[in-house]
Design an enzyme around this catalytic site. Sequence first.
Site, PDB file in Angstrom:
ATOM      1  N   HIS A  10     -97.140  36.586  -7.551  1.00  0.00           N
ATOM      2  CA  HIS A  10     -96.656  35.627  -8.554  1.00  0.00           C
ATOM      3  C   HIS A  10     -96.628  36.273  -9.938  1.00  0.00           C
ATOM      4  O   HIS A  10     -97.650  36.346 -10.626  1.00  0.00           O
ATOM      5  CB  HIS A  10     -97.569  34.389  -8.553  1.00  0.00           C
ATOM      6  N   HIS A 190     -93.453  26.374  -7.858  1.00  0.00           N
ATOM      7  CA  HIS A 190     -94.521  26.055  -8.809  1.00  0.00           C
ATOM      8  C   HIS A 190     -94.832  24.564  -8.671  1.00  0.00           C
ATOM      9  O   HIS A 190     -93.934  23.724  -8.806  1.00  0.00           O
ATOM     10  CB  HIS A 190     -94.061  26.290 -10.253  1.00  0.00           C
ATOM     11  N   GLU A 193     -99.755  22.734 -11.197  1.00  0.00           N
ATOM     12  CA  GLU A 193    -100.288  23.443 -12.360  1.00  0.00           C
ATOM     13  C   GLU A 193    -100.501  22.376 -13.451  1.00  0.00           C
ATOM     14  O   GLU A 193    -101.608  22.194 -13.938  1.00  0.00           O
ATOM     15  CB  GLU A 193     -99.299  24.521 -12.822  1.00  0.00           C
ATOM     16  N   ASP A 271     -99.104  35.876 -13.331  1.00  0.00           N
ATOM     17  CA  ASP A 271     -98.101  34.955 -13.897  1.00  0.00           C
ATOM     18  C   ASP A 271     -97.254  35.636 -14.988  1.00  0.00           C
ATOM     19  O   ASP A 271     -96.139  36.073 -14.702  1.00  0.00           O
ATOM     20  CB  ASP A 271     -98.812  33.706 -14.451  1.00  0.00           C
ATOM     21  N   ASP A 272     -97.750  35.693 -16.208  1.00  0.00           N
ATOM     22  CA  ASP A 272     -97.027  36.290 -17.355  1.00  0.00           C
ATOM     23  C   ASP A 272     -98.051  37.109 -18.145  1.00  0.00           C
ATOM     24  O   ASP A 272     -98.494  36.665 -19.223  1.00  0.00           O
ATOM     25  CB  ASP A 272     -96.459  35.174 -18.245  1.00  0.00           C
TER      26      ASP A 272
HETATM   27  N1  ADE Z   1     -92.554  30.256 -16.116  1.00  0.00           N
HETATM   28  C1  ADE Z   1     -93.275  31.277 -16.540  1.00  0.00           C
HETATM   29  N2  ADE Z   1     -94.591  31.013 -16.444  1.00  0.00           N
HETATM   30  C2  ADE Z   1     -94.701  29.776 -15.929  1.00  0.00           C
HETATM   31  C3  ADE Z   1     -95.785  28.932 -15.587  1.00  0.00           C
HETATM   32  N3  ADE Z   1     -97.049  29.309 -15.761  1.00  0.00           N
HETATM   33  N4  ADE Z   1     -95.510  27.711 -15.108  1.00  0.00           N
HETATM   34  C4  ADE Z   1     -94.242  27.321 -14.944  1.00  0.00           C
HETATM   35  N5  ADE Z   1     -93.188  28.072 -15.242  1.00  0.00           N
HETATM   36  C5  ADE Z   1     -93.415  29.294 -15.730  1.00  0.00           C
HETATM   37 ZN    ZN Z   2     -95.545  31.160 -12.736  1.00  0.00          ZN
END
Ligand code: ADE
Ligand code: ZN
Length: 325
Positions: A10, A190, A193, A271-272
């Site tokens: 992810h 997703h 969350e 994630d990012d």
């Molecule tokens: N796009 C990038 N990061 C995300 C996240 N944590 N939740 C939903 N969409 C995303």
């Molecule tokens: Zn994500």
Amino acid sequence: MKELPKVELHLHLEGAAPPAFIKGLAREKKIDISGIFDEDGSYRFTDFWNFLKVYEAACTTLQGPQDFYRLTLAVLEECAASGVVYSECFLSPDFCGGRDLGAWREYLHAITEAAALAEKTMGITLRGIVTPIRHFGPEKARETALCAAETAGGFITGFGIGGDEKVGALKDFLWSFDCARESGLRITAHAGEWNGPDEVRAAVHDLGAERVGHGVRAIEDLALVDELAERGTVLECCPGSNVALGIYPTFRAHPISELDRRGVKVTINTDDPPFFHTTMAREYDMLNRAFDWDEGQFRRLAAQALDAAFCDADTKTRIAKLLEA
Ligand code: ADE
Ligand code: ZN
């Protein structure tokens, strides 16, 4: 922790762009996005919804296949430095040619060329999951699904959905998911969350997701937790992301350990990463400290992640050898 071979399922390709990389592109193209950076050069945002805006502003600097070629190399370099040997990343045709199929093919060609070079020089294998953005709506998702269907197989292994979970319902995207599934793509989404357990149920029941992005708020409904364990649904957990965005106050408070104890197939992801000041090595480090997880536990979860990967069997066999090293 850096040395342990890792599998990541992810990761948003654009969300993994180092801020200095985006700054460099902005300078080259004379785009003023200085407001999205802190004085120390990191991305600046106040909450998840502001994060999505900053993310989209950063993406305005990614304007052609060559930018994605460079981005892919920069991202894979970071991943490889953390010990990642296999990664699946989310790719959004929204940011790669505005969902035009011809343009998407060119972007994808550039990304796969970069991935092939990284495999040779850095020993990391990449696959792609095509991902519409929920708050862009179901119509755009259909165009995205058509891009996915036309390029399914080989590098493109899956179809998912990201973006604002508070907008619309997952079942509004059923046409897109059916289209992707019929092209042989594997399904993730997703969910759970920002919304609670019902969203995870919707991902599994309405969309037929075999993996769920995050999914951690399933913990608020133990009957659902049991169902996920029984079905073998895989959760793509991103603890550092959840802590950075304030869903849980600390790693210790994150449900990944309890979900694991209750038999749910959890995996570890970033994630990012630059947005959340993390890397796969840091996630391992923080989980080791929070739950006293040892090498055996991390090796077990890496094998579990590889088992849940969407790539073909030959690739899995090759990566499995790297995990045993
Ligand atoms: N796009 C990038 N990061 C995300 C996240 N944590 N939740 C939903 N969409 C995303
Ligand atoms: Zn994500």
